[in-house]
Design a protein around this motif. Structure first.
Motif, PDB file in Angstrom:
ATOM      1  N   VAL A 103     -56.042-101.838 -14.286  1.00  0.00           N
ATOM      2  CA  VAL A 103     -55.165-100.825 -14.874  1.00  0.00           C
ATOM      3  C   VAL A 103     -55.949-100.206 -16.018  1.00  0.00           C
ATOM      4  N   ASP A 104     -55.944 -98.892 -16.089  1.00  0.00           N
ATOM      5  CA  ASP A 104     -56.791 -98.218 -17.068  1.00  0.00           C
ATOM      6  C   ASP A 104     -56.127 -98.124 -18.432  1.00  0.00           C
ATOM      7  N   ALA A 105     -54.861 -97.747 -18.478  1.00  0.00           N
ATOM      8  CA  ALA A 105     -54.184 -97.562 -19.761  1.00  0.00           C
ATOM      9  C   ALA A 105     -52.796 -98.200 -19.691  1.00  0.00           C
ATOM     10  N   PRO A 106     -52.613 -99.296 -20.401  1.00  0.00           N
ATOM     11  CA  PRO A 106     -53.582-100.025 -21.222  1.00  0.00           C
ATOM     12  C   PRO A 106     -54.570-100.799 -20.350  1.00  0.00           C
ATOM     13  N   PRO A 107     -55.754-101.167 -20.893  1.00  0.00           N
ATOM     14  CA  PRO A 107     -56.758-101.826 -20.069  1.00  0.00           C
ATOM     15  C   PRO A 107     -56.306-103.213 -19.615  1.00  0.00           C
ATOM     16  N   VAL A 108     -56.352-103.430 -18.307  1.00  0.00           N
ATOM     17  CA  VAL A 108     -56.071-104.747 -17.723  1.00  0.00           C
ATOM     18  C   VAL A 108     -57.254-105.090 -16.831  1.00  0.00           C
ATOM     19  N   TYR A 109     -57.806-106.290 -17.029  1.00  0.00           N
ATOM     20  CA  TYR A 109     -59.026-106.685 -16.337  1.00  0.00           C
ATOM     21  C   TYR A 109     -58.765-107.872 -15.416  1.00  0.00           C
ATOM     22  N   SER A 110     -59.533-107.925 -14.347  1.00  0.00           N
ATOM     23  CA  SER A 110     -59.503-109.062 -13.427  1.00  0.00           C
ATOM     24  C   SER A 110     -60.877-109.737 -13.433  1.00  0.00           C
ATOM     25  N   TYR A 111     -60.858-111.075 -13.395  1.00  0.00           N
ATOM     26  CA  TYR A 111     -62.095-111.856 -13.331  1.00  0.00           C
ATOM     27  C   TYR A 111     -62.281-112.491 -11.958  1.00  0.00           C
ATOM     28  N   ALA A 112     -61.616-111.925 -10.947  1.00  0.00           N
ATOM     29  CA  ALA A 112     -61.655-112.522  -9.617  1.00  0.00           C
ATOM     30  C   ALA A 112     -63.058-112.484  -9.000  1.00  0.00           C
ATOM     31  N   ILE A 145     -47.473-105.248 -14.032  1.00  0.00           N
ATOM     32  CA  ILE A 145     -46.908-106.381 -13.288  1.00  0.00           C
ATOM     33  C   ILE A 145     -47.311-106.312 -11.816  1.00  0.00           C
ATOM     34  N   ALA A 146     -47.243-105.118 -11.229  1.00  0.00           N
ATOM     35  CA  ALA A 146     -47.598-104.980  -9.813  1.00  0.00           C
ATOM     36  C   ALA A 146     -49.076-105.292  -9.581  1.00  0.00           C
ATOM     37  N   ALA A 147     -49.948-104.841 -10.478  1.00  0.00           N
ATOM     38  CA  ALA A 147     -51.383-105.081 -10.319  1.00  0.00           C
ATOM     39  C   ALA A 147     -51.702-106.568 -10.430  1.00  0.00           C
TER      40      ALA A 147
END
Length: 589
Positions: A292-301, A549-551
């Motif tokens: 997600v770009d705004a706000p930034p959400v990161y995945s470490y998968a 939440i969906a991401a």
């Protein structure tokens, strides 16, 4: 001061320190951070024989191996493992005590060989008391048993290596060459920093051998080569492993990263997305996945290892980040490190005051080169360690070992004035034993320093014990935030390897041990700018909540976990975890 009584007290003193160490192993306070959790994760990998996971460009495996031994003996649960790690640190503390005693005896052995005609101010028992007291102050202040870090183990190995160097000078026994090389190799496996001082020391011995006469040259050169071979045999496989992992030759990535963070002013987290590279450059190959770009959400998968992948393997995420020389950054960091160094000295005035009093009461440093030169290698080695740390990142815990290696030789070479007084304990039937008045003062000061160290520890331990009784904490190795948070997360049905997202600096960077205890590894992160309150940030981004939440649900994230500042306005869907200030938003409902 009666020399016989001083010797008896010096023999008893290590036992008093060990008893104090038992108290600190039980009552030392909670000090866990991201470094500690990374070592715990590597210890798990060692026990599982997952050596690919053990190979890490940022954390070396020796200390994690000590933690793994403690786990194998005690078989603790995640809830109780921290107390086991405190006991591992206790045994490292005991090892440091005996290494310090061996170091002092090595100094005395060298002193007896090269200053036989000089009256020394500090006898072997007095020097031992000063050394152990200073070591104990270091553990009380910088190397606490509650700090799950590699610095105390590195101190033990450096004390051993310095002792072997002194023994080489005093006895010239060939055995100490392989012992020195092996110890330095283990020091490197403990912390990559050890590579430089070890390489300098072995090179210096080799160069020194080249300058000797032919009768000594062959022996010293062959010994230095053997020490180097053993150092390479122990350190080399790990260097090859991390070099293969990184795709280039490296002895460790901590120097590169610390330079970019502290000199080049590169942003410490999510540099690739923020673009805050300072004066460094990068073409990131292994950055986090932005979901997600705004706000930034990161995945470490893409690199799901450790409790918190971003801290467990920072060399992976920052691969290709290259530092560049920046003069202003060096100046600013130098000024900061000067403050740290002065603060450290002010915090250890006991040693400097004792040294000053001894000089004022008649002690003196030898004026002849032959009395000084034998002690310079160890003292200069300690200064070298400070010089390596100083330009980039100086911390109090880095200075403890170097401080001892530099200061104790100064105490060892102190001479005393020729004035003598009769010993009151000498029988009248024999000629009176004579010793210098300054020697008597020096022995009394050494005894006073040693007693004050134990008295300070006794008062401190008593306070800690009373604090536990008042708060009702089950042990010193306990946090009123972390353990209730982990238990509360499990009570929500989240655990057994389910993955979570951390939310904000406090839950992600400051202390993510809650995720390890709950067995819920972090595999995603919601970034809160400028260390803000996740509660306010969540409510301010109400329009993006469904997208976030969906991401996260799409990536099998079971919950979002973050620290909320005390507030009566808790957003819908968030659950307080126990009595802590940690809240969770379950996503698997």
């Amino acid at each position: 001061m009666n020399p016989a009584r001083l010797r008896k007290f010096a023999l008893l003193y290590p036992l008093l320190l060990i008893l104090c160490g038992i108290g600190y192993a039980k009552y030392d306070s909670y000090k866990i951070d991201g470094d500690a959790v990374a070592f715990m994760d590597i210890a798990d990998a060692l026990r599982a024989h997952d050596f690919a996971l053990v190979t890490n460009g940022y954390w070396n495996p020796m200390y994690a191996g000590a933690l793994a031994i403690g786990q194998s003996i005690a078989h603790p649960s995640r809830v109780n493992e921290l107390q086991t790690f405190y006991w591992v640190n206790f045994w490292i503390f005991v090892a440091c005590i005996f290494a310090c005693i061996y170091f002092v005896r090595s100094l005395v052995r060298l002193r007896e060989r090269y200053t036989a005609n000089t009256t020394t101010a500090l006898s072997s028992p007095a020097l031992t008391l000063i050394a152990l007291a200073l070591l104990f102050f270091g553990f009380q202040r910088e190397l606490g048993l509650g700090a799950v870090r590699a610095d105390a183990l590195l101190l033990f190995l450096f004390l051993l290596a310095a002792s072997f160097l002194l023994r080489l000078q005093a006895t010239q026994r060939f055995l100490f060459y392989p012992l020195l090389g092996s110890t330095l190799g283990l020091a490197y496996l403990t912390k990559s920093f050890a590579f430089l001082p070890s390489a300098f020391l072995l090179t210096a011995i080799f160069v020194f051998g080249l300058t000797r006469k032919s009768t000594q040259r062959t022996r010293i050169l062959s010994g230095a080569i053997l020490a180097g071979i053993l150092f390479a045999a122990i350190a080399g496989p790990y260097i090859l492993a991390i070099s293969k992992q990184r795709g280039r030759f490296t002895t460790g990535e901590s120097a590169r990263l610390n330079y970019t963070f502290f000199i080049d002013d590169t942003g410490r987290w999510h540099e690739w997305h923020s673009g805050h590279l300072g004066h460094a450059t990068a073409n990131f190959k292994h950055h986090e996945q932005l979901i997600v770009d705004a706000p930034p959400v990161y995945s470490y998968a893409q690199h799901p290892i450790g409790t918190y992948p971003l801290w467990f393997d920072p060399a992976y995420w920052t691969d290709t980040l290259q530092p560049h020389f920046w003069l202003k950054g060096h100046i600013l960091r130098f000024l900061r490190n000067v403050v740290v160094f002065v603060r450290f000295l002010v915090g250890h005035l006991e040693a400097l005051v004792i040294l000053a009093v001894l000089l004022l009461t008649g002690c003196f440093f030898p004026r002849q080169r032959r009395d000084l030169l034998p002690f310079l290698p160890v003292a200069l080695w300690g200064l070298l360690m400070i010089a390596i740390y100083f330009p980039i990142d100086l911390q109090d815990r880095y200075l403890t070992g170097a401080f001892l290696l530099f200061l104790l030789p100064l105490f060892a070479i102190l001479g005393s004035s020729p004035a003598t007084v009769p010993s009151a304990q000498t029988p009248t039937r024999t000629p009176p034993q004579t010793f210098t008045q300054t020697t008597a003062i020096a022995s009394a000061l050494a005894l006073l320093l040693a007693c004050l160290a134990v008295a300070d520890a006794a008062a401190d331990l008593g306070f800690r014990r009373r604090t536990l009784s008042t708060t009702g904490y089950p042990r010193g190795a306990y946090s009123k935030e972390i353990y209730p948070a982990a238990r509360g997360l499990n009570d929500l049905g989240i655990g057994n390897g389910q993955t979570v997202a951390c939310f904000g600096d406090a839950a992600c960077y400051t202390d993510h041990y809650w995720a390890r205890i709950a067995n819920t590894p972090i595999r995603a992160e919601i970034e809160v700018p400028d260390g803000g309150d996740p509660n306010h940030f969540w409510q301010a981004n109400a329009a993006h909540q469904d997208e976030i939440i969906a991401a996260l649900r799409a990536r099998n994230i079971a919950a979002i976990v973050g620290y909320f500042q005390p507030s009566g306005n808790i957003p819908a869907g968030w659950h307080q975890l126990g009595t802590s200030d940690v809240f969770a938003y379950p996503l698997n409902q």
